[in-house]
Design an enzyme around this catalytic site. Sequence first.
Site, PDB file in Angstrom:
ATOM      1  CG  HIS A  11      -0.347   0.545   3.053  1.00 40.45           C
ATOM      2  ND1 HIS A  11       0.349  -0.659   2.873  1.00 40.45           N
ATOM      3  CD2 HIS A  11      -0.596   1.400   3.473  1.00 40.45           C
ATOM      4  CE1 HIS A  11       0.955   0.155   4.225  1.00 40.45           C
ATOM      5  NE2 HIS A  11      -0.047   1.064   4.365  1.00 40.45           N
TER       6      HIS A  11
HETATM    7  C1  UD1 Z   1      -2.786   5.938   4.712  1.00 42.44           C
HETATM    8  C2  UD1 Z   1      -0.438   7.016   5.517  1.00 42.44           C
HETATM    9  C3  UD1 Z   1       0.563   5.693   5.483  1.00 42.44           C
HETATM   10  C4  UD1 Z   1      -0.390   4.310   6.132  1.00 42.44           C
HETATM   11  C5  UD1 Z   1      -1.890   3.569   6.212  1.00 42.44           C
HETATM   12  C6  UD1 Z   1      -2.026   2.861   6.240  1.00 42.44           C
HETATM   13  C7  UD1 Z   1      -1.318   9.051   5.531  1.00 42.44           C
HETATM   14  C8  UD1 Z   1       0.501   9.757   4.248  1.00 42.44           C
HETATM   15  N1  UD1 Z   1      -0.444   8.101   4.609  1.00 42.44           N
HETATM   16  O1  UD1 Z   1      -1.922   5.887   3.741  1.00 42.44           O
HETATM   17  O2  UD1 Z   1       0.965   6.595   6.140  1.00 42.44           O
HETATM   18  O3  UD1 Z   1       0.518   3.722   6.244  1.00 42.44           O
HETATM   19  O4  UD1 Z   1      -2.778   4.614   6.148  1.00 42.44           O
HETATM   20  O5  UD1 Z   1      -3.014   2.237   5.305  1.00 42.44           O
HETATM   21  O6  UD1 Z   1      -1.513   9.821   6.305  1.00 42.44           O
HETATM   22  N2  UD1 Z   1      -9.128   4.664   0.347  1.00 42.44           N
HETATM   23  C9  UD1 Z   1     -10.425   4.089   0.452  1.00 42.44           C
HETATM   24  N3  UD1 Z   1     -10.695   3.893   1.272  1.00 42.44           N
HETATM   25  C10 UD1 Z   1     -10.509   4.025   2.442  1.00 42.44           C
HETATM   26  C11 UD1 Z   1      -9.566   4.815   2.694  1.00 42.44           C
HETATM   27  C12 UD1 Z   1      -8.625   4.762   1.652  1.00 42.44           C
HETATM   28  O7  UD1 Z   1     -10.634   3.682  -0.920  1.00 42.44           O
HETATM   29  O8  UD1 Z   1     -11.210   3.883   3.460  1.00 42.44           O
HETATM   30  C13 UD1 Z   1      -8.396   4.868  -0.889  1.00 42.44           C
HETATM   31  C14 UD1 Z   1      -8.788   6.691  -1.201  1.00 42.44           C
HETATM   32  O9  UD1 Z   1      -8.779   6.208  -2.693  1.00 42.44           O
HETATM   33  C15 UD1 Z   1      -7.186   7.038  -1.547  1.00 42.44           C
HETATM   34  C16 UD1 Z   1      -6.027   5.955  -0.909  1.00 42.44           C
HETATM   35  O10 UD1 Z   1      -6.747   4.945  -0.635  1.00 42.44           O
HETATM   36  O11 UD1 Z   1      -7.528   7.880  -2.394  1.00 42.44           O
HETATM   37  C17 UD1 Z   1      -5.082   6.742  -0.103  1.00 42.44           C
HETATM   38  O12 UD1 Z   1      -5.973   6.557   1.398  1.00 42.44           O
HETATM   39  P1  UD1 Z   1      -5.065   7.571   2.113  1.00 42.44           P
HETATM   40  O13 UD1 Z   1      -6.261   7.953   3.421  1.00 42.44           O
HETATM   41  O14 UD1 Z   1      -4.790   8.857   1.810  1.00 42.44           O
HETATM   42  O15 UD1 Z   1      -3.292   7.701   2.463  1.00 42.44           O
HETATM   43  P2  UD1 Z   1      -3.053   6.013   2.881  1.00 42.44           P
HETATM   44  O16 UD1 Z   1      -2.030   4.956   1.317  1.00 42.44           O
HETATM   45  O17 UD1 Z   1      -4.150   4.786   2.847  1.00 42.44           O
HETATM   46  N1  UDP Z   2      -4.183  -5.297   8.780  1.00 39.41           N
HETATM   47  C1  UDP Z   2      -5.356  -5.766   9.134  1.00 39.41           C
HETATM   48  N2  UDP Z   2      -5.986  -6.043   7.893  1.00 39.41           N
HETATM   49  C2  UDP Z   2      -5.691  -6.203   6.913  1.00 39.41           C
HETATM   50  C3  UDP Z   2      -4.140  -5.583   6.452  1.00 39.41           C
HETATM   51  C4  UDP Z   2      -3.343  -4.866   7.410  1.00 39.41           C
HETATM   52  O1  UDP Z   2      -6.064  -6.182  10.289  1.00 39.41           O
HETATM   53  O2  UDP Z   2      -6.413  -6.518   5.690  1.00 39.41           O
HETATM   54  C5  UDP Z   2      -3.268  -4.649   9.780  1.00 39.41           C
HETATM   55  C6  UDP Z   2      -1.753  -5.024  10.276  1.00 39.41           C
HETATM   56  O3  UDP Z   2      -2.088  -6.202  10.909  1.00 39.41           O
HETATM   57  C7  UDP Z   2      -1.212  -4.127  11.105  1.00 39.41           C
HETATM   58  C8  UDP Z   2      -1.613  -2.889  10.483  1.00 39.41           C
HETATM   59  O4  UDP Z   2      -3.519  -2.953   9.829  1.00 39.41           O
HETATM   60  O5  UDP Z   2      -1.737  -4.297  12.297  1.00 39.41           O
HETATM   61  C9  UDP Z   2      -1.386  -2.366   8.882  1.00 39.41           C
HETATM   62  O6  UDP Z   2      -1.481  -1.942   8.668  1.00 39.41           O
HETATM   63  P1  UDP Z   2      -1.820  -0.529   7.250  1.00 39.41           P
HETATM   64  O7  UDP Z   2      -0.174  -1.476   6.961  1.00 39.41           O
HETATM   65  O8  UDP Z   2      -1.908  -0.387   7.031  1.00 39.41           O
HETATM   66  O9  UDP Z   2      -0.383   0.807   7.659  1.00 39.41           O
HETATM   67  P2  UDP Z   2       1.058   0.770   8.076  1.00 39.41           P
HETATM   68  O10 UDP Z   2       1.717   0.232   8.934  1.00 39.41           O
HETATM   69  O11 UDP Z   2       1.969   0.587   6.861  1.00 39.41           O
HETATM   70  O12 UDP Z   2       1.402   1.742   8.330  1.00 39.41           O
END
Ligand code: UD1
Ligand code: UDP
Length: 378
Positions: free
Chosen positions: A217
């Site tokens: 991601h």
């Molecule tokens: C965010 C965090 C990242 C973290 C990750 C965990 C920032 C800058 N990044 O990244 O550090 O590791 O969360 O998962 O804060 N979207 C959906 N549904 C949702 C959420 C997101 O469709 O419920 C899609 C949207 O198209 C959105 C994209 O995912 O534009 C990115 O979401 P965003 O929250 O901006 O950043 P993440 O990549 O999720």
């Molecule tokens: N996780 C989850 N379901 C998923 C993928 C990840 O519950 O399908 C959990 C995972 O076990 C961990 C956390 O989400 O505890 C990590 O989040 P993510 O990878 O979104 O973000 P990051 O840790 O890189 O910020």
Amino acid sequence: IKILTIIGARPQIIKAAAISRSIKNKFQTKIKEVIVHTGQHYDANMSEVFFEELQIPKPDYNLNIGSGKHGNQTGKMISGIEEILETEKPNFMVIYGDTNSTLAGAISASKMHVQVVHIEAGLRSFNKSMPEEINRIVSDHVSTYLFPPTQTGVDNLKREGFNLESNPPFTIDNPGIFNLGDVMLDNSLYFSEIAESSNVLEILDLEKNKYVLATIHRNNNTDDKERLKQIFKSLHHISRQENVKIVLPLHPRTLKQRKVLLDESFSKELDENKNLIIIEPVSFLEMIALEKNAKLIITDSGGVQKEAFFFSKPCIILRQETEWVEIVESGAARLCDANFEMIIESYYWFDKNQNIQAANLYGDGTAAEKILQLLLND
Ligand code: UD1
Ligand code: UDP
């Protein structure tokens, strides 16, 4: 005392579970927690599912900010949080990790002279092209209490000029720094046994220790056509060549970008590969069950890297660097970037070297309790 907790993204909701659980079990009469969800993550399987399963109290406020460009998203969060701070007047604001929700909490609280408590402070990738690196640095430098989860985190803060020997009373100009362990270890230990009852392996028709678990991601992987292709090519190759199932619970960002960036013909090949099981994001208990029983984990996630280590699973990290350097140094994980050859080579290497010993690098599973006790004493 009253603490106001900011959550927004999936990993923060999970981290917050440890603190909320500890308040409920040990500090119910002494600490009142007000939970603010920024709405950064909003799909049911990125947010709601965790509240039910991890027994986190429903948020008192949901700002419903949703997705957007960094400035737009963060700005709306700051504005919303400011209003809530005026009403709630908490003693502390608790923020987690390094997302835009973390940054918004840090900025709004520090400017309103509310003491910021940063859980998972001090981590650095030394790569400022990551949005998370900016979020971490800013958040740490406006916090009054910094809780690095590792010695590496403590060392990073020292290098940035933080005084590790500061004495109370702690203030934004005289912050307190304490490594009391990692709240994610608290959660992994607590939920590990509960996750035994999950039937996710049966549903996906997986055999214990015979499949690979993968997640993708990170924005530099999902938004770069070549990198995304290299990663999918590697998963495709391993799953076919070795006839091993790879389960990929796909983040919504990656799902969206895959459709945009991968060639139609390659995408079709992936769909036809029966060993590559691409599914929606799973719940935390399902994730833990998948992690505990995988033979190997391939990920660019910070949280998943660590959980791989907690469950003694080898890990291929799809990044050039990591904040969790001690895992790589211990030999349990390898940094493979989005490089096909390195990923494949490491897969075979770990196939022969499965003996990962989880060293005690992240505390003893009681970080949340220690953090709350410290805040109460001050
Ligand atoms: C965010 C965090 C990242 C973290 C990750 C965990 C920032 C800058 N990044 O990244 O550090 O590791 O969360 O998962 O804060 N979207 C959906 N549904 C949702 C959420 C997101 O469709 O419920 C899609 C949207 O198209 C959105 C994209 O995912 O534009 C990115 O979401 P965003 O929250 O901006 O950043 P993440 O990549 O999720
Ligand atoms: N996780 C989850 N379901 C998923 C993928 C990840 O519950 O399908 C959990 C995972 O076990 C961990 C956390 O989400 O505890 C990590 O989040 P993510 O990878 O979104 O973000 P990051 O840790 O890189 O910020």
